[in-house]
Structures are given as structure tokens and as C-alpha cells.
Scaffold this active site. Structure first.
Site, PDB file in Angstrom:
ATOM      1  N   CYS A  29       0.824  -1.198   0.000  1.00 43.48           N
ATOM      2  CA  CYS A  29       0.000   0.000   0.000  1.00 43.48           C
ATOM      3  C   CYS A  29       0.864   1.257   0.000  1.00 43.48           C
ATOM      4  O   CYS A  29       2.054   1.214   0.258  1.00 43.48           O
ATOM      5  CB  CYS A  29      -0.939   0.054   1.194  1.00 43.48           C
TER       6      CYS A  29
ATOM      7  N   ARG B  58       5.637  -0.434  -4.999  1.00 47.55           N
ATOM      8  CA  ARG B  58       5.339  -1.164  -3.771  1.00 47.55           C
ATOM      9  C   ARG B  58       4.290  -2.247  -3.982  1.00 47.55           C
ATOM     10  O   ARG B  58       4.121  -3.124  -3.146  1.00 47.55           O
ATOM     11  CB  ARG B  58       4.847  -0.190  -2.696  1.00 47.55           C
TER      12      ARG B  58
ATOM     13  N   TRP C  12      -3.339  -2.442  -1.656  1.00 51.38           N
ATOM     14  CA  TRP C  12      -3.013  -3.853  -1.873  1.00 51.38           C
ATOM     15  C   TRP C  12      -3.984  -4.646  -1.010  1.00 51.38           C
ATOM     16  O   TRP C  12      -3.976  -4.538   0.216  1.00 51.38           O
ATOM     17  CB  TRP C  12      -1.572  -4.127  -1.465  1.00 51.38           C
TER      18      TRP C  12
ATOM     19  N   ASN D 276      -2.871   2.255   5.796  1.00 52.33           N
ATOM     20  CA  ASN D 276      -2.009   1.107   5.544  1.00 52.33           C
ATOM     21  C   ASN D 276      -2.018   0.227   6.774  1.00 52.33           C
ATOM     22  O   ASN D 276      -1.996   0.733   7.897  1.00 52.33           O
ATOM     23  CB  ASN D 276      -0.566   1.543   5.268  1.00 52.33           C
ATOM     24  N   GLY D 277      -1.995  -1.093   6.578  1.00 49.74           N
ATOM     25  CA  GLY D 277      -1.971  -2.002   7.705  1.00 49.74           C
ATOM     26  C   GLY D 277      -3.254  -2.794   7.810  1.00 49.74           C
ATOM     27  O   GLY D 277      -4.008  -2.930   6.842  1.00 49.74           O
TER      28      GLY D 277
ATOM     29  N   GLU E 274      16.688 -19.048  -3.732  1.00 49.60           N
ATOM     30  CA  GLU E 274      16.493 -17.692  -4.230  1.00 49.60           C
ATOM     31  C   GLU E 274      16.180 -17.696  -5.729  1.00 49.60           C
ATOM     32  O   GLU E 274      15.322 -16.945  -6.192  1.00 49.60           O
ATOM     33  CB  GLU E 274      17.748 -16.854  -3.940  1.00 49.60           C
TER      34      GLU E 274
ATOM     35  N   LYS F  77      12.767 -16.215  -7.399  1.00 50.97           N
ATOM     36  CA  LYS F  77      12.751 -15.201  -8.450  1.00 50.97           C
ATOM     37  C   LYS F  77      11.901 -15.654  -9.632  1.00 50.97           C
ATOM     38  O   LYS F  77      11.111 -14.886 -10.181  1.00 50.97           O
ATOM     39  CB  LYS F  77      14.174 -14.912  -8.937  1.00 50.97           C
TER      40      LYS F  77
ATOM     41  N   GLU G  57       8.211 -15.628  -8.706  1.00 47.20           N
ATOM     42  CA  GLU G  57       7.733 -14.273  -8.423  1.00 47.20           C
ATOM     43  C   GLU G  57       7.333 -13.522  -9.690  1.00 47.20           C
ATOM     44  O   GLU G  57       6.301 -12.862  -9.731  1.00 47.20           O
ATOM     45  CB  GLU G  57       8.828 -13.459  -7.719  1.00 47.20           C
TER      46      GLU G  57
ATOM     47  N   HIS H  60      15.394 -38.122  -2.012  1.00 46.25           N
ATOM     48  CA  HIS H  60      14.401 -38.131  -0.938  1.00 46.25           C
ATOM     49  C   HIS H  60      13.073 -37.504  -1.369  1.00 46.25           C
ATOM     50  O   HIS H  60      12.312 -37.032  -0.527  1.00 46.25           O
ATOM     51  CB  HIS H  60      14.954 -37.418   0.300  1.00 46.25           C
TER      52      HIS H  60
ATOM     53  N   LYS I  68       6.371  -4.609  -2.617  1.00 51.12           N
ATOM     54  CA  LYS I  68       7.805  -4.471  -2.363  1.00 51.12           C
ATOM     55  C   LYS I  68       8.120  -4.517  -0.872  1.00 51.12           C
ATOM     56  O   LYS I  68       8.993  -5.252  -0.441  1.00 51.12           O
ATOM     57  CB  LYS I  68       8.304  -3.141  -2.962  1.00 51.12           C
TER      58      LYS I  68
END
Length: 612
Positions: free
Chosen positions: A2, A27, A74, A98-99, A485, A489, A492, A508, A607
Site C-alpha cells: 500500500c 510497492r 493492496w 495502511n496495515g 532464491e 525469483k 515471483e 528423498h 515491495k
């Protein structure tokens, strides 16, 4: 997550608010809106989708005013829609938030019993109605807002205006970041100073529990009902540049900025072949006492911490644990004396990491247990920097792309600097190894530049991923976190399902996934695990898997049928995770571009994750 922008001035500020929202697009958001007061009348525009849609609507309506608030949302409560977009109103009151208001359902029920009608599914609308109801008993807007704050449970930042009191703007910070921009005869608020750089480079950073009244010629800040003062900080606006320049996307620009970002980060600590005498000098007494390290982080920062766990234990023999912040904060971990609690965060405002930090500090104080806290962060003015005993900055500059790149590699560089520092003060690292690591750090930017020259080849390989639905990333030792990572990526920004595994875990379970249609990305540096990794590669090929290998140029791994190889320049095995991050970033980027996704602002993501 947000974004909030607001302001009060003599001039029409609609353009300032809209420009601020544009600067907060990185963001992550799904809708946007603004509310302005002019001639005692409240006007509002809200649109689903990009800020550009809101700009068009504002141009069509001619909305204007000299006091106002704006927001990019958001979704947390209620799907993305115009009626769920902020600002939310109650008669003459408008609110941006926000929140999360955790007890909003209980408050909503009480307000409905009082006759209030709700037009959204959000938790925010309760705030607007609460303020309106409080004004029936208290005419002053600031006092009315302060009276409802004890009723709100959760984390939030608020901007509130009242058409009946058009000469002030009220703001509240409780668990979600908020700054004041100081102008000449005007003041602004925002969740990120980046939004306000076109109008000011002077900021007041609010603390937890602060309530603010802004007028055109004054700012009043209250903590626990008492008037206080907060310092004004002046930023170098050139450092906060957010232009894409010649690059198509911020993410690609930031990938190519990594040699310089790493150079800047290490230069703050190194002087030739030694650590600078003043590097973390004030932390020397504490670091001498540290017997254990507990890393707390989320997402990409967690992966950086996983690499550091290997480094702490193998390089300086210091026991290290790492845990995802959202799990750590709720399991009530045992507090061990003389532990360094190390929080890693790009923004320094990550909600779960901050909450874990605050909880451990509170519990340590209550039990009189000596601990030390430290932040590794990219934002010098963040909450995490202010609330820890010590900090180490990653000098990456602004990172706009949601998928972190240069913030990650500079975190790794900073972590190695910290390990060198602790090893030096505790005398737990040999002179020879310290010299080797320092020389390797200085060499790192050059190797990063050489690795980036493989961009065209990685682009060619990425074409083989476009139609795939799944992918595996494999690594061993310090490259297992890089495999995690790389998978993060890819999923995402390209929306391909990807998983990272320790290569020794193939038998396994993951091996069951391997077939002719499964690309498998291998990270193969020149280290003492290479021969075992080659055996894992054979296991994949025996099941028909197609290998995409990023291998050290001296590894002896070469291209063959269904085995594509990109040779990576040689680097010390300790710093290889920094270098091998680059090819997986480039692969993910190019796959996403070819698939036509929104690279810088992938769906459903934000973000800075400032809510739980």
C-alpha cells in the site's frame, strides 16, 4: 505494501498527490484513489488498476483542493474493486490506511448498531465511521482521532481529513511506516519519502504511537498524548533517483547496478587489505561478548541469512541459527544470553521481522537477559535501524523492482563484512583467511561485471523455459540458499512454479518430479562439493531431465545433449554465492519478459511487506 500520500498547502495539491502515487507504484497495489477538500466540500476519485486510470479520472472530473489524501491499495480485506479502494469516507470524513485493523469486525458490528451503513468490505471503513461518531462528542478533529485510537487493534498508518475542518490533516503511526515532508508553508505525509522528493527533501520520521496535526504553517506531534518534537532530516535527493534510464525495467537496471552496489557496500568497511579502524567500532565491546547468532528475516533476506549461517559457523566458528520471522515471533523461542539477534530487511519496515525484534527485546528486558540486536538494512531512516543496538547499511541505493536483486547481493556482502568484524574482535579468524576474504571482496565487483556479460547467452537459454510449467533449482552448501532464491525469483515474476532444493535431497523426493519436460537449473561453483554435485547431475540426466548449468569455468562441466552450460568466472568459494545470484536473476528476468508478465510489479506482491 500500500501507499499513502497526503498534504496541506496554499496551492492545489492534486498533482502532488498523483505524482506521489506514481512514485509508490513499485510497492505493489491493485487500486488507487484520492480525496481533496475545496471550499469546504469533500471530493473523491477511485479507480481499479493502475494509477494512470486514476490520473485520467481526475483530469476528467477536475478534482482539486489544497488539503487531501491519496492511496494505492493492496487488498487484504475485500477483493480489488472501486468500492473497496481508498480513501474511505463517512459523511464529511475521509481516511486512508495502511496495515490491518484486526478487530474491525467487532467494531463494524458496534457501528452498524449505531446506524452506520458500510459500502465496502474493508477493515478501513470502520475508522472513518469511528472518527465521524467521535466528532459528535468532541468537535476537535485531533482529539476525536486520539479518542478512537485505543479502540483499534493491529498495525496501521492513517491519514484523515474533515471537510468541516479544512485547515488541518491528521496522521497516525502505529506499526506501519509514515513520514512527514517539510515544505515552505506546506506539509505532506507519506508511507515512503520517495513519494515526496519532487516537493521536499526534508523529512520527519514518526515513531510508533505518534499522532500528528498538520497545518499549512505548523506541525504538532503527540506521543501518548504529550506534545513532543522529532528532528528534521535532510536527504540528498540525488541518492533517491528512481529513473529506469536506458533499461526496459527497473529489475534489469538493478541487476546491472550490482557491481557498483557491492563496491559501495564493501568500501564503507575496507581500507586496502584491512578493515577500517572505525568500522562498527562502537560495537566492539558487544561483539566481543557474542556467543551465538540468531538471524531473523523474511523472503529473499531469509535466503541471505541462510548463506550467512554457513559463513558464521565455517569461517569464525560462531554458532548460528536462522528462522523465518513470521514463525520465530510466534513460537516463543528461548532467549539465550549473549546472543546477537540479527535482523535482515531491505526496507527495514518488514512487519514480521520488526515484530519479532520488538518481542525479543521486550522479553529479554523482562528476564534481565543480556542480548544484542543488529539490523542489516538498505534504508538508513527505517524503524529497524532506529530500534536496534547496531546496524550495518547495504549501500544499494533505491530498489524499485519488487523482486529483490541488488539488495540481496549487498546483504551478502554486508554479512561477510560483519563476519570479518566479529572474527577480528573475537580473534577467531586467521590472518591468512581474513586477507583472502578481503581480497576476494575487492575482486567481487569485477567478477560481477564479467558475469553480466553472459546476459545474451542467458536470454537465449530462457527461451527454452517459456512454455514450461515447473522448474527445479539445485545447489549444495552455500548454494542451496541460492537455489532457493533462484526458484523464488522465477515464480515471483514469471509465475512458473519453481522449487529450490539441496541437491543431496534428490533421492528423498524431488527426483520423482524429473522427466523430459522438467528443466533443472544447477549451480556448480568450484568447491569441495563439486564432485558430489556432478553425481546429482547424472541422477537427473538418467531420468530424462534437461540441465541448465551455471558452472565455474574450471569445473570441467561442458555442454552436451540436454545439458546447457554457462561458464561463470572463478571467484573464492566463500563469495561465489554473490556471483551465482546474478545468472539466476537474469534467467528469471528474461523468462518473465518473454512470457509477457509485469516484471517490476508482479501480481499479488508488494515491495515492502508492512502488514502481517
Amino acid at each position: 505494501m500500500c501507499g499513502i500520500v497526503g498534504g496541506i498547502a496554499e496551492r492545489n495539491i492534486s498533482g502532488v498527490l498523483l505524482e506521489g502515487l506514481k512514485r509508490l507504484e513499485y510497492r505493489g497495489y491493485d487500486s488507487a484513489g484520492l480525496a481533496l477538500i475545496a471550499s469546504g466540500q469533500l471530493s473523491r476519485e477511485r479507480e481499479v488498476g493502475k494509477v494512470a486510470n486514476l490520473v485520467h479520472a481526475a483530469e476528467q472530473s477536475g478534482i482539486h483542493g489544497n488539503v487531501g489524501i491519496a492511496h494505492t491499495r493492496w487488498a487484504t480485506h475485500g477483493k480489488p474493486s472501486q468500492h473497496n479502494a481508498h480513501p474511505h469516507t463517512s459523511h464529511n470524513i475521509a481516511v486512508v490506511h495502511n496495515g490491518i485493523i484486526e478487530n474491525y469486525q467487532e467494531l463494524k458490528t458496534e457501528l452498524q448498531a449505531l446506524g452506520y451503513q458500510f459500502t465496502s468490505e474493508t477493515d478501513t471503513e470502520v475508522v472513518a465511521h469511528l472518527v465521524h461518531h467521535a466528532l459528535k462528542n468532541q468537535a476537535d478533529l485531533l482529539l476525536a482521532v486520539q479518542s478512537i485510537i485505543p479502540k483499534l487493534k493491529g498495525a496501521y498508518a492513517l491519514g484523515i481529513i474533515d471537510a468541516n475542518q479544512p485547515d488541518e490533516l491528521i496522521a497516525v503511526r502505529e506499526g506501519s511506516p509514515l513520514v512527514i515532508g517539510v515544505g515552505i508553508g506546506e506539509y505532506f505525509i507519506s508511507s515512503d519519502q520517495l513519494a515526496l522528493l519532487p516537493v521536499t527533501n526534508r523529512f520527519i520520521y514518526l515513531e510508533e504511537g505518534d499522532t500528528v496535526r498538520l497545518k499549512r504553517d505548523s506541525v504538532e506531534i503527540f506521543a501518548h498524548g504529550q506534545a513532543i518534537e522529532r528532528p528534521v532530516t535532510e536527504l540528498d535527493a540525488t541518492v533517491m533517483s528512481s529513473s529506469k534510464g536506458e533499461y526496459r525495467h527497473f529489475m534489469l537496471k538493478e541487476i546491472f547496478e550490482q557491481p557498483n552496489a557491492v563496491q559501495q557496500t564493501i568500501a564503507q568497511a575496507l581500507d586496502g587489505n584491512a578493515l577500517k579502524e572505525n568500522f562498527l567500532e562502537h560495537a566492539n565491546p558487544a561483539l566481543t561478548q557474542v556467543q551465538h547468532v540468531q538471524i531473523i528475516a523474511c523472503g529473499t533476506s531469509y535466503h541471505a541469512g541462510l548463506v550467512a549461517k554457513y559463513w558464521f559457523e565455517q569461517i569464525i566458528g560462531l554458532p548460528c541459527q536462522i528462522e523465518i520471522a513470521s514463525e520465530f515471533r510466534y513460537r516463543h523461542p528461548v532467549i539465550i544470553a549473549n546472543t546477537l539477534y540479527l535482523c535482515i530487511s531491505q526496507s527495514g519496515e518488514t512487519a514480521d521481522t520488526l515484530a519479532a525484534l520488538r518481542d525479543i527485546q521486550k522479553r529479554a528486558k523482562a528476564s534481565n537477559t543480556p542480548i544484542y540486536t543488529m539490523a542489516i538494512c538498505n534504508v538508513s531512516t527505517s524503524s529497524m535501524i532506529r530500534e536496534t543496538n547496531f546496524h550495518l547499511l547495504t549501500l544499494a541505493g533505491p530498489e524499485i523492482g519488487v523482486a529483490s536483486t541488488k539488495a540481496f547481493t549487498t546483504q551478502l556482502a554486508a554479512l561477510m563484512l560483519l563476519i570479518l568484524k566479529i572474527g577480528e574482535v573475537k580473534q577467531s579468524i586467521t590472518t591468512e583467511l581474513k586477507l583472502e576474504l578481503i581480497q576476494a571482496l575487492w575482486h567481487c565487483p569485477k567478477v560481477l561485471n564479467e558475469t553480466l556479460k553472459h546476459d545474451a547467452k542467458i536470454l537465449s537459454l530462457s527461451e527454452l523455459f517459456v512454455e514450461k510449467a515447473h522448474c527445479l533449482f539445485l545447489g549444495r552448501g552455500t548454494h542451496y540458499p541460492i537455489a532457493l532464491e533462484g526458484a523464488l525469483k522465477l515464480k515471483e515474476i514469471s509465475y512458473i512454479h519453481a522449487e529450490g532444493y539441496a541437491a543431496g535431497e534428490l533421492k528423498h523426493g524431488p527426483l520423482a518430479l524429473v522427466d523430459n519436460d522438467m528443466p533443472v537449473v544447477i549451480l556448480a561453483p568450484q568447491d569441495d562439493m563439486l564432485d558430489k554435485l556432478k553425481s546429482n547431475m547424472e541422477e537427473v540426466q538418467a531420468r530424462g531431465g534437461e540441465l541448465f548449468v551455471f558452472a565455474d569455468e574450471h569445473s570441467g562441466i561442458h555442454k552436451k545433449d540436454r545439458q546447457h552450460v554457462v561458464h561463470i568466472p572463478q571467484i573464492s568459494q566463500w563469495l561465489a554465492p554473490i556471483i551465482y545470484s546474478v545468472p539466476v536473476q537474469l534467467l528469471s528476468y528474461h523468462v518473465a519478459v518473454l512470457r509477457g508478465t509485469d516484471v517490476d510489479q508482479p501480481r499479488n506482491l508488494a515491495k515492502s511487506v508492512t502488514v502481517e
